[in-house]
Design an enzyme around this catalytic site. Structure first.
Site, PDB file in Angstrom:
ATOM      1  CD  GLU B  44      -2.430  -1.222   2.669  1.00 27.72           C
ATOM      2  OE1 GLU B  44      -2.581  -0.234   3.408  1.00 27.72           O
ATOM      3  OE2 GLU B  44      -2.615  -2.387   3.032  1.00 27.72           O
ATOM      4  CG  ASP B  55      -2.487   7.598   9.281  1.00 28.23           C
ATOM      5  OD1 ASP B  55      -2.422   6.359   9.403  1.00 28.23           O
ATOM      6  OD2 ASP B  55      -2.892   8.167   8.258  1.00 28.23           O
TER       7      ASP B  55
END
Lengths: 410, 250
Positions: B44, B55
């Site tokens: 990815e 995140d």
């Protein structure tokens, strides 16, 4: 043209809920229930009672005579600065803390820029006996120190956000991340008309008490509920949303807003989203925001921590697009001058944010018979450090040098 | 070359997330070129974003570095063009929605086709908005999409996600942002078990908090494989990425 949200939470093309799946359950629970909760009689009764007895509402609508003499027309100040905790933010935090209690949440998180929302959140959390964590950018912790001390005394944990520009945007990112990490017991109490649906609508509803009172007060004082113009400042835009709310469909009433232009809109250090912004997604909402051509969110700047935000609530983005709202970029200096002027003429020290709204006045041509309402969203104690530095600088330097230099800025 | 759909039929899949442009653009190209030799089944490639809500610190910081290094979507596709001269390694695009909107959805899809990116993960594109506004255009360009499934996703919604998934179901291991490092808890294991017991018709990959051989292998018992992101990036930062990969399948 409608200025309310559609069934998916959009004002025209702005709004919605662009959230990662981790937040889906909490957001959809809120979407499905907030209207039911806040429209219930029991809720309204408790909310209105707290607004009256705890926050001190209604806030006065004050006819500022000397200010009116200077600029013409009849200028009223909606005195949100006189609320408990010192700003309009308490209207929303009282409402949302009751929603949180209704949803059985035990822990409250919030973001704050100027610290006004943080203080208002810490206050209602203390009132309800709930744990409270406030995220605040490192720069704001420094420049709004009195509010940090207040939050701590109120029992809140203040967590400093060190990422990005270390201001409101970054504090909001951290609060959202906290909510992802704590999905069970935590309620995210957003302070402005930003974020994913239903927050913009819910916060606007809680702030709408401002224009509800304005209508009644103008009726009493002027025999008619409508002013000619309403002026307010916009960071995310909650005080403006509240001041405009009941007048949105009433086109006779002009809506004017001030945004933080920092050192000037071409300086590269500004938070003038309406001019520098374009359509995009920030904090879960499609709206106007300052960004690079590649879609990275730009670090904003305004001396006023509450306006130092690269986005704007989706309602306001919609109002701007529909030309219902006119936005004036106001520089740091213009705001400081307006704060001095209000203090001198009326004996009221405004918050730096609210001073931006006052700074629209010199830009207007005001008819003699006109009625203006300025939403004085907060008081200026938290900004004494910036104000004092400004006086010191003024004493040492001729005023014409000021435009060129920002040396006094903290 | 193998299509990603064929790869996703496999077991014990190892997928690596890396931030494009971290620590440098050149290094990203090198890693993508070499990584297949270390048993990585697909990658990815993350497009760095200034404000990545889902995140943790590691990916936030690697993103900030990558942006400073000049990583833009245009550069991202340039990187992929160079990489494609050297390897057929399946690459999944991962990035937040705002950048795709600024780039232009149609142009974004065409560019993905050009560099043979077959599958997308867009964490802040909710299922409902995808269905309403993006499904048609992604399908037109034959781009697959993978959605996240978290411990707070209801069974009913998992089935809806299953229905709309064309790539794989990205099973988020715990209620958290990326980069958590602790031991896999009983609660997480229960979440894995629940997902496995649902006998979903789409491939599943477990990610978030997978950080060593043990957590990787455990995840593989319940899904087609696992995704390692933050921990890999920590090793990239230490110039030790190759070593880390050898420990996973040792």
């Amino acid at each position: 043209m409608s200025y309310t949200i559609d069934e998916n939470g959009y004002y025209g093309s702005y709004g919605g809920a662009y959230i990662p799946e981790m937040l889906y359950r909490n957001i959809s629970q809120l979407q499905d229930n907030y209207l039911k909760i806040i429209n219930s009689d029991a809720f309204q009764k408790e909310y209105k009672q707290l607004l009256a007895d705890y926050a001190g509402r209604p806030s006065p609508l004050y006819h500022a005579r000397r200010l009116s003499d200077k600029y013409g027309g009849k200028i009223y100040l909606k005195r949100e600065d006189l609320n408990h905790t010192g700003s309009h933010k308490i209207n929303n935090t009282i409402g949302q803390i009751l929603v949180a209690k209704h949803m059985n949440k035990k822990r409250i998180i919030a973001e704050t820029g100027a610290g006004q929302h943080g203080v208002a959140t810490a206050t209602v959390s203390a009132l309800m006996g709930l744990e409270c964590v406030v995220y605040m950018g490192a720069l704001d912790v420094k420049r709004q120190a009195p509010n940090v001390a207040r939050m701590k005394m109120l029992g809140a944990k203040v967590i400093t956000a060190h990422s990005g520009s270390q201001t409101l945007k970054d504090a909001t990112n951290e609060a959202i991340r906290d909510w992802i990490n704590n999905p069970e017991d935590t309620y995210y109490l957003i302070g402005s008309v930003v974020g994913p649906h239903p927050y913009p609508d819910m916060v606007a509803r809680f702030q709408s008490i401002i224009s509800e009172e304005m209508q009644q007060q103008l009726m009493e004082k002027e025999g008619a509920p409508d002013p000619d113009r309403i002026l307010a400042c916009i960071g995310g835009g909650s005080n403006a949303a509240g001041a405009f709310y009941h007048y949105l469909d009433n086109k006779k009433v002009q809506l004017l807003a001030a945004e933080g232009a920092g050192k000037g809109i071409t300086s590269g250090e500004s938070a003038a989203t309406s001019i520098l912004g374009s359509d995009g997604i920030i904090h879960g909402s499609k709206t106007l925001l300052m960004q690079t051509s590649d879609g990275q969110i730009t670090e904003p700047y305004s001396l006023s921590a509450g306006l130092d935000y690269p986005g704007i609530g989706p309602l306001h983005a919609h109002l701007i697009k529909e030309k219902r709202l006119h936005v004036y970029p106001i520089t740091d200096i213009e705001a400081l001058e307006a704060a001095m002027e209000l203090t001198t003429l009326e004996g009221i020290i405004p918050a730096l944010e609210s001073a931006h709204a006052l700074a629209i006045l010199p830009k207007l041509e005001i008819r003699k018979d006109e009625i203006l309402v300025i939403n004085l969203s907060g008081r200026g104690e938290k900004d004494m450090d910036a104000y004092q530095k400004y006086f010191t600088y003024l004493k040492k330097h001729p005023k014409d040098e000021l435009e060129k230099s920002f040396l006094f800025v903290p | 070359m193998k299509k990603i759909t064929q790869i996703l039929e496999g077991k014990n899949l190892l997928s690596i997330f890396l931030t494009a442009g971290f620590p440098t653009v050149e290094r990203t190209i090198e890693i993508l070129t070499e990584i297949e030799d270390y048993g990585v089944d697909f990658v990815e490639l993350g497009m760095p974003f200034s404000d990545p809500l889902a995140d943790g610190e590691t990916i936030q910081q690697s993103s900030a570095v990558a942006i400073r290094n000049g990583m833009t979507l245009a550069t991202y596709f340039e990187v992929m063009k160079i990489v494609r001269k050297k390897t057929d390694l399946p690459v999944v695009y991962m990035g937040y929605l705002n950048q795709i909107l600024q780039f232009g959805v149609e142009q974004f899809c065409r560019k993905c086709n050009e560099v043979n990116i077959e599958c997308l993960i867009i964490p802040d594109l909710p299922l409902e908005v995808y269905e309403r506004e993006f499904k048609t255009i992604f399908e037109k360009h034959e781009l697959l999409i993978s959605f996240l499934v978290t411990p707070t996703t209801s069974d009913e919604r998992i089935l809806k996600i299953e229905e709309l998934t064309t790539g794989f179901m990205y099973v988020v291991s715990s209620s958290s942002i990326t980069g958590r490092r602790g031991k896999i808890t009983k609660k997480q294991r229960a979440h894995y078990e629940k997902i496995k017991a649902m006998k979903l018709n789409k491939p599943t990959m477990i990610g978030f908090g997978i950080h060593d051989k043990k957590s990787y292998e455990l995840a593989c018992q319940y899904a087609n494989g696992a995704i390692i992101g933050s921990e890999f990036i920590r090793y990239v930062a230490k110039e030790n990425a190759a070593y880390f990969l050898t420990t996973l399948k040792a």
